[in-house]
Each structure stands twice: as structure tokens, then as C-alpha cells.
Design a protein around this motif. Structure first.
Motif, PDB file in Angstrom:
ATOM      1  N   VAL A  44       0.843  -1.203   0.000  1.00 40.20           N
ATOM      2  CA  VAL A  44       0.000   0.000   0.000  1.00 40.20           C
ATOM      3  C   VAL A  44       0.876   1.251   0.000  1.00 40.20           C
ATOM      4  O   VAL A  44       0.581   2.234  -0.702  1.00 40.20           O
ATOM      5  CB  VAL A  44      -0.940  -0.005   1.220  1.00 40.20           C
ATOM      6  CG1 VAL A  44      -1.696   1.310   1.326  1.00 40.20           C
ATOM      7  CG2 VAL A  44      -1.928  -1.161   1.121  1.00 40.20           C
ATOM      8  N   ARG A  45       1.959   1.241   0.755  1.00 40.29           N
ATOM      9  CA  ARG A  45       2.858   2.397   0.777  1.00 40.29           C
ATOM     10  C   ARG A  45       3.470   2.638  -0.595  1.00 40.29           C
ATOM     11  O   ARG A  45       3.626   3.780  -1.028  1.00 40.29           O
ATOM     12  CB  ARG A  45       3.954   2.179   1.820  1.00 40.29           C
ATOM     13  CG  ARG A  45       3.457   2.217   3.265  1.00 40.29           C
ATOM     14  CD  ARG A  45       4.562   1.843   4.236  1.00 40.29           C
ATOM     15  NE  ARG A  45       5.662   2.794   4.164  1.00 40.29           N
ATOM     16  CZ  ARG A  45       6.812   2.634   4.829  1.00 40.29           C
ATOM     17  NH1 ARG A  45       6.977   1.558   5.610  1.00 40.29           N
ATOM     18  NH2 ARG A  45       7.761   3.531   4.726  1.00 40.29           N
ATOM     19  N   LEU A  46       3.810   1.575  -1.304  1.00 39.04           N
ATOM     20  CA  LEU A  46       4.309   1.727  -2.673  1.00 39.04           C
ATOM     21  C   LEU A  46       3.211   2.253  -3.598  1.00 39.04           C
ATOM     22  O   LEU A  46       3.462   3.083  -4.478  1.00 39.04           O
ATOM     23  CB  LEU A  46       4.833   0.391  -3.193  1.00 39.04           C
ATOM     24  CG  LEU A  46       6.082  -0.179  -2.518  1.00 39.04           C
ATOM     25  CD1 LEU A  46       6.352  -1.582  -3.033  1.00 39.04           C
ATOM     26  CD2 LEU A  46       7.292   0.710  -2.776  1.00 39.04           C
ATOM     27  N   SER A  47       2.001   1.778  -3.382  1.00 39.69           N
ATOM     28  CA  SER A  47       0.908   2.119  -4.290  1.00 39.69           C
ATOM     29  C   SER A  47       0.435   3.552  -4.121  1.00 39.69           C
ATOM     30  O   SER A  47      -0.094   4.137  -5.062  1.00 39.69           O
ATOM     31  CB  SER A  47      -0.269   1.158  -4.068  1.00 39.69           C
ATOM     32  OG  SER A  47       0.095  -0.159  -4.420  1.00 39.69           O
ATOM     33  N   THR A  48       0.601   4.127  -2.932  1.00 43.28           N
ATOM     34  CA  THR A  48       0.164   5.523  -2.760  1.00 43.28           C
ATOM     35  C   THR A  48       0.923   6.453  -3.691  1.00 43.28           C
ATOM     36  O   THR A  48       0.338   7.371  -4.284  1.00 43.28           O
ATOM     37  CB  THR A  48       0.356   5.972  -1.304  1.00 43.28           C
ATOM     38  OG1 THR A  48       1.714   5.748  -0.902  1.00 43.28           O
ATOM     39  CG2 THR A  48      -0.569   5.210  -0.375  1.00 43.28           C
ATOM     40  N   ALA A  49       2.223   6.222  -3.849  1.00 44.58           N
ATOM     41  CA  ALA A  49       3.007   7.051  -4.760  1.00 44.58           C
ATOM     42  C   ALA A  49       2.592   6.814  -6.208  1.00 44.58           C
ATOM     43  O   ALA A  49       2.460   7.755  -7.003  1.00 44.58           O
ATOM     44  CB  ALA A  49       4.497   6.769  -4.582  1.00 44.58           C
ATOM     45  N   ILE A  50       2.378   5.545  -6.569  1.00 47.51           N
ATOM     46  CA  ILE A  50       1.955   5.226  -7.934  1.00 47.51           C
ATOM     47  C   ILE A  50       0.604   5.863  -8.236  1.00 47.51           C
ATOM     48  O   ILE A  50       0.380   6.427  -9.321  1.00 47.51           O
ATOM     49  CB  ILE A  50       1.902   3.701  -8.123  1.00 47.51           C
ATOM     50  CG1 ILE A  50       3.293   3.101  -7.966  1.00 47.51           C
ATOM     51  CG2 ILE A  50       1.310   3.337  -9.474  1.00 47.51           C
ATOM     52  CD1 ILE A  50       3.314   1.591  -7.982  1.00 47.51           C
ATOM     53  N   THR A  51      -0.305   5.786  -7.278  1.00 48.99           N
ATOM     54  CA  THR A  51      -1.636   6.374  -7.470  1.00 48.99           C
ATOM     55  C   THR A  51      -1.541   7.871  -7.718  1.00 48.99           C
ATOM     56  O   THR A  51      -2.175   8.406  -8.635  1.00 48.99           O
ATOM     57  CB  THR A  51      -2.503   6.122  -6.230  1.00 48.99           C
ATOM     58  OG1 THR A  51      -2.543   4.714  -5.962  1.00 48.99           O
ATOM     59  CG2 THR A  51      -3.917   6.620  -6.446  1.00 48.99           C
ATOM     60  N   LEU A  52      -0.744   8.566  -6.913  1.00 48.25           N
ATOM     61  CA  LEU A  52      -0.609  10.014  -7.069  1.00 48.25           C
ATOM     62  C   LEU A  52       0.024  10.370  -8.407  1.00 48.25           C
ATOM     63  O   LEU A  52      -0.395  11.327  -9.077  1.00 48.25           O
ATOM     64  CB  LEU A  52       0.212  10.579  -5.915  1.00 48.25           C
ATOM     65  CG  LEU A  52       0.328  12.109  -5.861  1.00 48.25           C
ATOM     66  CD1 LEU A  52      -1.048  12.754  -5.747  1.00 48.25           C
ATOM     67  CD2 LEU A  52       1.211  12.535  -4.697  1.00 48.25           C
ATOM     68  N   ILE A  53       1.027   9.617  -8.824  1.00 53.88           N
ATOM     69  CA  ILE A  53       1.687   9.876 -10.105  1.00 53.88           C
ATOM     70  C   ILE A  53       0.708   9.740 -11.262  1.00 53.88           C
ATOM     71  O   ILE A  53       0.636  10.590 -12.162  1.00 53.88           O
ATOM     72  CB  ILE A  53       2.886   8.925 -10.292  1.00 53.88           C
ATOM     73  CG1 ILE A  53       3.997   9.272  -9.302  1.00 53.88           C
ATOM     74  CG2 ILE A  53       3.413   8.993 -11.725  1.00 53.88           C
ATOM     75  CD1 ILE A  53       5.112   8.256  -9.263  1.00 53.88           C
ATOM     76  N   VAL A  54      -0.080   8.663 -11.260  1.00 54.33           N
ATOM     77  CA  VAL A  54      -1.032   8.439 -12.351  1.00 54.33           C
ATOM     78  C   VAL A  54      -2.143   9.487 -12.321  1.00 54.33           C
ATOM     79  O   VAL A  54      -2.578   9.986 -13.368  1.00 54.33           O
ATOM     80  CB  VAL A  54      -1.609   7.013 -12.272  1.00 54.33           C
ATOM     81  CG1 VAL A  54      -2.689   6.802 -13.328  1.00 54.33           C
ATOM     82  CG2 VAL A  54      -0.498   5.989 -12.453  1.00 54.33           C
ATOM     83  N   LEU A  55      -2.611   9.839 -11.137  1.00 52.04           N
ATOM     84  CA  LEU A  55      -3.661  10.850 -11.031  1.00 52.04           C
ATOM     85  C   LEU A  55      -3.203  12.187 -11.615  1.00 52.04           C
ATOM     86  O   LEU A  55      -3.883  12.781 -12.455  1.00 52.04           O
ATOM     87  CB  LEU A  55      -4.064  11.042  -9.567  1.00 52.04           C
ATOM     88  CG  LEU A  55      -5.022  10.035  -8.953  1.00 52.04           C
ATOM     89  CD1 LEU A  55      -5.203  10.326  -7.470  1.00 52.04           C
ATOM     90  CD2 LEU A  55      -6.362  10.057  -9.656  1.00 52.04           C
TER      91      LEU A  55
END
Length: 256
Positions: free
Chosen positions: A180-191
Motif C-alpha cells: 500500500v505504501r508503494l501504491s500511494t506514490a503510484i496512485t498520485l503519479i497516475v492521477l
């Protein structure tokens, strides 16, 4: 003892900012494209008090929360299903390996045709990109569970639901939280990337695009970048603190 690493980190950060300030003011780089940190700081202060920019922040923040939550639920659920059903895992593993490296930004035209250019497009793309780290870490966590502990639960005929709640979920929780910690950064980048590329959307990415392309305000663009990075660092620190507070067994090994 604990202040020394923090002082070293702050020293490195201060040195980087000082070098950046010196290069921008010396004329070696064009200030129109690379404004000094002092100008970026003043621009960030202006953004904080800008009500219109606050609307962009709320849109991106809510989308970030929804996309991360959706990716977590989907990734953990699929991970448990694939981990518990070997036949399903063998069937779907090639599909997972094919979809996992797909760049979500390239799917923007298809997402616009299917979903339109509203918030559901950027949320769907961000959730798609963020699901895979959580899914992979969940599968890895299930593979790392001590087999002897699983055998003991079966020998004592512990119901499957209790095994899931008392043994499996606590064992995989540290791994899942890492995903989840890795995915928060990925989510923000894609958004932010989707907001940047899709015109007419509301979000900090669209605001940065308009300021950079039409107004030439790179100080505002870098201020938005700094704000997004700070928000992601704050979320990551909060998740790390939650892991240390609520999962003390993680430091002794996920399967302890």
C-alpha cells in the motif's frame, strides 16, 4: 542517538537547496525554466491561500483516497484468491504478468472513450496501476507463511475462518501495508499525469499544465510538484508509524 541521522538528512537537503538557489541566481540556468527555491516557496505560499487552487487540491485528494482504497481492496482480494486457489493462480498468472507492466497513462484514450473525461477516468487508471504492487506483495506474503504453522492449525481442526483471521491476515499484514505504501506514490503519479494530459479536468495536474503552458509560471509548477511530494511523504510516514504502532510483530518477522 536518533537526532544524528535526521541532522545528516537535513544537512543534505539544505545543501541541495543552496546549490539550486546559487545556480538559478548565477545565470548558469534560465530562471524562467528553473526558478530558485525561494521563488518556489513564495509561489507555494500563494497557492495555499488560493481558493480556486484549493478546489483542485480537494479533487486530487479525494481521487487519491478513493483510488488507493479501491486498489487495496482489489489487490488483497485477488491476492487471497490466487494464493488460496492454486488452479486459479496457474490460469490467471500469465494475465497478471501481462497486465502488470502496462503503463496506465497509455490507456487514457481508451478510458476516455469508455468512461468519459470526468473523475472516474483518473480514479480508474490510478486504481488499475496501484493494484499490482498490493497483489504481488499479498501473494508473496502468502508464500512466506511458515508451513508448519499452517499444518498445526489443520491438525487441531481450527476452522478456516479463524485461520484466516488469527493467522493468515496478521502474517501478511506487514507485507500488504508495504504494498500500500508503494501504491500511494503510484496512485498520485497516475492521477496527476492523467489530470495533466486530459483537458478540462479538475486537479493539481491540470492546474500545473495551465500555468506551465499558457502562463509560463514554472515557479507555480514546481510549487505544485513540491506540494504533491510533501503530501506523499506525509502519507508514507503516517502508514509507517501505523505499522510500527499496530503491527509490532513486523519488526520481528512477518511470520513470527
Amino acid at each position: 542517538m536518533t537526532t544524528a541521522p535526521a541532522l545528516r538528512a537535513l544537512t543534505g537537503l539544505a545543501g541541495t537547496l543552496a546549490a539550486w538557489e546559487a545556480l538559478s541566481r548565477s545565470g548558469l540556468v534560465d530562471r524562467a525554466f528553473v526558478p530558485p527555491p525561494s521563488a518556489v516557496t513564495f509561489a507555494l505560499a500563494d497557492l495555499v491561500t488560493d481558493r480556486e487552487f484549493g478546489r483542485h487540491v480537494v479533487s486530487t485528494g479525494l481521487s487519491w483516497m478513493i483510488a488507493t482504497t479501491s486498489a487495496t481492496v482489489l489487490g488483497v482480494t485477488l491476492g487471497l484468491l490466487l494464493g488460496y486457489l492454486p488452479v486459479l493462480r496457474r490460469v490467471l498468472q500469465p494475465l497478471v504478468e501481462f497486465l502488470r507492466p502496462l503503463p496506465s497513462v497509455t490507456l487514457i484514450p481508451l478510458a476516455i472513450v469508455v468512461l468519459g473525461s470526468d473523475a472516474q477516468t483518473k480514479i480508474s487508471l490510478a486504481a488499475f496501476a496501484a493494484t499490482w504492487p498490493i497483489l504481488i506483495t499479498t501473494l508473496h506474503a502468502l508464500d512466506e507463511i511458515e508451513p508448519r504453522l499452517v499444518d498445526i492449525t489443520r491438525i487441531f481442526h481450527i476452522p478456516r475462518r479463524r485461520r484466516l483471521l488469527w493467522h493468515v491476515l496478521p502474517s501478511i499484514a506487514p507485507f500488504v501495508l508495504t504494498g500500500v505504501r508503494l501504491s500511494t506514490a503510484i496512485t498520485l503519479i497516475v492521477l496527476v499525469g492523467t489530470e495533466f494530459l486530459v483537458g478540462g479536468t479538475v486537479g493539481i495536474g491540470q492546474a500545473a499544465y495551465l500555468w506551465g503552458s499558457s502562463a509560463g509560471r514554472m515557479d507555480l509548477v514546481l510549487a505544485v510538484t513540491l506540494l504533491a511530494a510533501t503530501a506523499n511523504c506525509a502519507v508514507d510516514l503516517a502508514l509507517s508509524a501505523a505499522q510500527q504502532r499496530w503491527m509490532p510483530w513486523a519488526s520481528r518477522g512477518a511470520t513470527a
